[in-house]
Write an enzyme that holds these catalytic residues in place. Structure first.
Site, PDB file in Angstrom:
ATOM      1  N   TYR A  55       0.827  -1.200   0.000  1.00 32.94           N
ATOM      2  CA  TYR A  55       0.000   0.000   0.000  1.00 32.94           C
ATOM      3  C   TYR A  55       0.868   1.260   0.000  1.00 32.94           C
ATOM      4  CZ  TYR A  55      -4.151  -2.856   1.002  1.00 32.94           C
ATOM      5  OH  TYR A  55      -5.178  -3.778   0.936  1.00 32.94           O
ATOM      6  N   LEU A 212     -18.585  -1.868  -0.877  1.00 31.36           N
ATOM      7  CA  LEU A 212     -19.573  -0.981  -1.508  1.00 31.36           C
ATOM      8  C   LEU A 212     -19.290  -0.823  -2.996  1.00 31.36           C
ATOM      9  CD1 LEU A 212     -19.859   1.746   1.290  1.00 31.36           C
ATOM     10  CD2 LEU A 212     -21.431  -0.148   0.807  1.00 31.36           C
ATOM     11  N   GLY A 214     -16.482  -0.228  -4.536  1.00 28.00           N
ATOM     12  CA  GLY A 214     -15.572   0.866  -4.869  1.00 28.00           C
ATOM     13  C   GLY A 214     -16.251   2.212  -4.942  1.00 28.00           C
ATOM     14  N   PHE A 218     -22.416   5.228  -5.766  1.00 29.15           N
ATOM     15  CA  PHE A 218     -22.650   6.612  -5.336  1.00 29.15           C
ATOM     16  C   PHE A 218     -22.018   7.632  -6.277  1.00 29.15           C
ATOM     17  CE2 PHE A 218     -22.358   3.751  -1.675  1.00 29.15           C
ATOM     18  CZ  PHE A 218     -23.652   3.879  -1.190  1.00 29.15           C
TER      19      PHE A 218
END
Length: 302
Positions: A55, A212, A214, A218
């Site tokens: 990461y 969700l 990605g 929304f």
């Protein structure tokens, strides 16, 4: 709210805080901002943090560790998950000639030692093999897991993105406590390909990344499938006459599954994390669950 990953496994918070976008790959939080987010999360009961060595191009673990140095007492109140096994071609790893997977004992051991230093900790609560390699040797991996457990460097072990067959192979050599996979209303394969069935079979709880989808549901212009899910979720919320958000309902849909899915929520906003944590209290009926499934697939069940 907490839960155990397996009959002998670690106790984690029901919602897992994913840190992938805290650093270079997203919000680029500074040390103080990370510390504040960690403190508020732990205070709210979300105590499990999900990392991977890669990461932030191999930088986020160390940034998180710098935040912990400012408040070392937090370590005893949290559980740290990290992953290894992916070798990326980035400036921080200029000796990697090609992106590849490496599940050799040498690579696993070196990755764990580096993660321990980066995270400013003496042990990792849960280590996951990040991706299954076609060249992985289950006996060698199991041997390294035994060593790391004996040395006290890692307490529990699992995998990420493994098929049921790949999970069975490694689990036959060493007991695994979870399989972290992509699972959401926009990603349904784990519900039908045996992944979640296998978790029930072995009485382990899966973890779900991108729960969700990605965030595409929304977006300002969701596609037809996402719009169906959004519309159905709003209808259910209106019918319930409850003050809950669509994101909370979709997390509740995941957690309604009997395998006991732990969503890994990736955000850097404490308000969104708290909303996710509150979703554990939403009791979803079977019919509501199938309403959302039908919205995702576009057709009723057979």
């Amino acid at each position: 709210m907490t839960t155990s990953l397996s009959e002998q496994g670690p106790t984690f918070s029901r919602i897992v805080f994913g840190v992938m976008k805290w650093g270079l790959w997203g919000h680029q939080l500074n040390t103080r901002d990370m510390l504040r987010l960690i403190e508020e999360s732990v205070a709210y009961g979300v105590t499990t943090f999900d990392h991977a060595d890669i990461y932030g191009n191999y930088t986020t673990e160390a940034e998180f560790g710098e935040a912990l140095k400012l408040q070392p007492s937090l370590r005893d109140k949290m559980q740290l998950v990290t992953k290894c096994g992916i070798k990326m071609q980035v400036p921080q790893r200029s000796h990697h000639r090609i992106k590849s997977y490496d599940t050799s004992p040498e690579h696993i051991r070196a990755s764990v030692d580096r993660s321990l230093r980066n995270l400013n900790t003496d042990y990792i609560d849960l280590l996951l093999i990040h991706r299954p390699s076609p060249l992985m040797d289950a006996d060698l991996i199991a041997g390294e897991f035994e060593y790391l457990k004996k040395e006290g460097k890692v307490r529990y072990f699992g995998v990420s993105n493994f098929t049921p067959a790949q999970f069975d192979l490694l689990n036959s050599r060493f007991p695994l406590v979870t399989n972290q996979v992509e699972a959401a209303l926009l990603h349904l394969p784990p519900f039908t390909d045996g992944t979640l069935d296998q978790c029930q079979q072995h009485r382990i709880r899966p973890m779900a990344w991108s729960p969700l989808g990605g965030g595409s549901i929304f977006s300002t212009s969701p596609d037809e499938r996402a719009q169906r899910i959004l519309n159905t979720a709003r209808e259910i919320i209106e019918r319930r006459q409850q003050n809950i958000g669509v994101d909370q309902l979709l997390l509740a849909w995941l957690m309604r599954h009997p395998s006991g899915i732990l969503p890994v929520v990736g955000t850097a906003r404490i308000e969104r994390l708290k909303a996710a944590a509150d979703a554990v209290h939403i009791m979803m009926s079977q019919e509501e669950w199938f309403e959302l499934l039908q919205a995702s697939t576009g057709s009723e069940v057979a």
